[in-house]
Design a protein around this motif. Structure first.
Motif, PDB file in Angstrom:
ATOM      1  N   VAL A 101     -48.067 -28.028  19.639  1.00 45.54           N
ATOM      2  CA  VAL A 101     -48.522 -27.231  20.781  1.00 45.54           C
ATOM      3  C   VAL A 101     -48.960 -28.154  21.922  1.00 45.54           C
ATOM      4  O   VAL A 101     -48.952 -27.757  23.095  1.00 45.54           O
ATOM      5  CB  VAL A 101     -49.676 -26.277  20.406  1.00 45.54           C
ATOM      6  N   ALA A 102     -49.311 -29.397  21.570  1.00 48.25           N
ATOM      7  CA  ALA A 102     -49.743 -30.361  22.591  1.00 48.25           C
ATOM      8  C   ALA A 102     -48.604 -30.713  23.556  1.00 48.25           C
ATOM      9  O   ALA A 102     -48.834 -31.290  24.617  1.00 48.25           O
ATOM     10  CB  ALA A 102     -50.279 -31.626  21.925  1.00 48.25           C
ATOM     11  N   ALA A 103     -47.374 -30.342  23.194  1.00 49.19           N
ATOM     12  CA  ALA A 103     -46.234 -30.564  24.092  1.00 49.19           C
ATOM     13  C   ALA A 103     -46.313 -29.662  25.315  1.00 49.19           C
ATOM     14  O   ALA A 103     -45.847 -30.008  26.403  1.00 49.19           O
ATOM     15  CB  ALA A 103     -44.931 -30.303  23.345  1.00 49.19           C
ATOM     16  N   SER A 104     -46.886 -28.472  25.122  1.00 52.57           N
ATOM     17  CA  SER A 104     -46.874 -27.459  26.182  1.00 52.57           C
ATOM     18  C   SER A 104     -48.227 -27.228  26.828  1.00 52.57           C
ATOM     19  O   SER A 104     -48.290 -26.775  27.967  1.00 52.57           O
ATOM     20  CB  SER A 104     -46.393 -26.119  25.605  1.00 52.57           C
ATOM     21  N   TYR A 105     -49.297 -27.480  26.083  1.00 49.93           N
ATOM     22  CA  TYR A 105     -50.643 -27.160  26.575  1.00 49.93           C
ATOM     23  C   TYR A 105     -51.477 -28.437  26.669  1.00 49.93           C
ATOM     24  O   TYR A 105     -51.800 -29.034  25.639  1.00 49.93           O
ATOM     25  CB  TYR A 105     -51.321 -26.144  25.641  1.00 49.93           C
ATOM     26  N   TYR A 163     -50.496 -38.596  23.544  1.00 47.19           N
ATOM     27  CA  TYR A 163     -50.042 -37.840  22.361  1.00 47.19           C
ATOM     28  C   TYR A 163     -49.243 -36.607  22.803  1.00 47.19           C
ATOM     29  O   TYR A 163     -48.107 -36.396  22.355  1.00 47.19           O
ATOM     30  CB  TYR A 163     -51.223 -37.421  21.470  1.00 47.19           C
ATOM     31  N   GLY A 164     -49.838 -35.807  23.692  1.00 52.65           N
ATOM     32  CA  GLY A 164     -49.137 -34.606  24.158  1.00 52.65           C
ATOM     33  C   GLY A 164     -47.830 -34.947  24.842  1.00 52.65           C
ATOM     34  O   GLY A 164     -46.820 -34.238  24.684  1.00 52.65           O
ATOM     35  N   ALA A 165     -47.831 -36.041  25.577  1.00 52.45           N
ATOM     36  CA  ALA A 165     -46.607 -36.444  26.280  1.00 52.45           C
ATOM     37  C   ALA A 165     -45.507 -36.839  25.295  1.00 52.45           C
ATOM     38  O   ALA A 165     -44.327 -36.538  25.509  1.00 52.45           O
ATOM     39  CB  ALA A 165     -46.914 -37.592  27.239  1.00 52.45           C
ATOM     40  N   LEU A 172     -46.420 -22.321  16.474  1.00 50.02           N
ATOM     41  CA  LEU A 172     -47.271 -21.594  15.534  1.00 50.02           C
ATOM     42  C   LEU A 172     -48.689 -22.136  15.600  1.00 50.02           C
ATOM     43  O   LEU A 172     -48.905 -23.316  15.868  1.00 50.02           O
ATOM     44  CB  LEU A 172     -46.718 -21.694  14.107  1.00 50.02           C
ATOM     45  N   MET A 173     -49.634 -21.220  15.388  1.00 53.82           N
ATOM     46  CA  MET A 173     -51.055 -21.585  15.416  1.00 53.82           C
ATOM     47  C   MET A 173     -51.784 -20.786  14.355  1.00 53.82           C
ATOM     48  O   MET A 173     -51.326 -19.701  13.969  1.00 53.82           O
ATOM     49  CB  MET A 173     -51.687 -21.170  16.755  1.00 53.82           C
TER      50      MET A 173
END
Ligand code: NDP
Ligand code: 8X3
Length: 256
Positions: free
Chosen positions: A144-148, A156-158, A241-242
């Motif tokens: 989810v860190a890819a989008s938020y 990390y998200g990048a 998914l969460m």
């Protein structure tokens, strides 16, 4: 017992020494697949092989940051393990939760080397065989860190945004083949992820999951298995998914 979607198929799993990768190795093996379980920690692989005791399980030490480690793995796979049908591109990590202006450059480099370069190299090593056989599934572990965005998620998200976009771009290149690609994008899951992020600080890791029914590694493996089980003409491009107890916050505003 064997399932038709899995039996006779060969899965290569990166990061099978804990968390999602280990859970996926167990599920795939139970379903009848041949599994190549990899990771850096040899003792974990030895323990897994001893516990599961299957001639359909092959374990190999692999550091995805090291191109020669990937080359050695690919050059030394005995039949039938050399015809990989499922690449579970899962090895990855977050290091630190510091603001970008305070974060460690070494940590950033390790995340990029593992989550981006390692995943890309693994894909490039396995994909030609899949295309030649005109079958295969690539499951890439994004987040989810890819989008938020969130504070401290910086690199990390990048890296996970890279994984998502790389997955979608692979779909473009693979059009005309039967090879499927999915970007799996989980939220909070209770694995060794946070202990690694906090560099062995178990108390800080425990706080992340306190009071939350987080997803387990096997929950995520269950979702991945359901993707693999879908009829061969269906491609799940991205799947987020969460846990129910995780959601989104408002935009942050500085009123200072
Ligand atoms: P774990 O820390 O439990 O597992 C990570 C796995 O990656 C380990 O098996 C580790 O094995 C392996 N690994 C790390 N670096 C390397 C390397 N250089 N070469 C080979 N293997 C490596 O975490 P998770 O199971 O939770 O994480 C799996 C993936 O899912 C990661 O990509 C993570 O970013 C992602 N993810 C995790 C979420 C979570 O909340 N847990 C949510 C969303 C995504 P070893 O140390 O033995 O090499
Ligand atoms: C792991 C989930 O929200 O900690 O990718 O980034 S998160």
């Amino acid at each position: 017992m064997t399932d038709t979607w899995a039996s006779g198929r060969v899965a290569l799993i990166t990061g099978a020494t804990s968390g999602f990768g280990e859970a996926m190795a167990r599920r795939l093996l139970a379903a009848g697949a041949h599994v190549i379980a990899t990771g850096r920690r040899a003792e974990r692989l030895t323990a897994l092989a001893a516990e599961l005791a299957s001639d359909r399980l092959l374990t190999r030490v692999l550091d995805v940051r090291d191109p020669s480690s990937i080359d050695a793995l690919m050059a030394d796979l005995p039949a039938p393990f050399d015809a990989i049908d499922i690449l579970y591109n899962n090895a990855g990590l977050a290091l630190g939760l510091n603001k970008a202006q305070e974060a460690s450059l070494d940590d950033w480099q390790t995340m990029i080397d593992t989550n981006v370069t390692g995943l890309v190299r693994m894909t490039r090593a396995v994909l030609p065989g899949m295309v030649a056989r005109n079958r295969g599934d690539v499951i890439n572990l994004s987040s989810v860190a890819a989008s938020y965005p969130y504070p401290g998620g910086n690199v990390y998200g990048a890296t996970k945004a890279f994984v998502r976009q790389f997955s979608l771009n692979l779909r473009s290149d693979l059009l005309g083949t039967k090879v499927r690609v999915t970007s799996i994008e989980p939220g909070m899951a209770d694995t060794e992820f946070s202990v690694v992020r906090f560099k062995g600080d178990q108390a800080s890791a425990d706080k992340v999951y306190a009071g939350v029914h987080a997803m387990s590694a096997d929950d995520v493996a269950l979702v991945c298995e359901s993707v693999l089980k879908l009829p061969a003409h269906i491609n799940v491009n991205t799947l987020e998914l969460m846990p129910v107890q995780q959601a989104f916050g408002p935009f942050a505003v500085d009123r200072g």
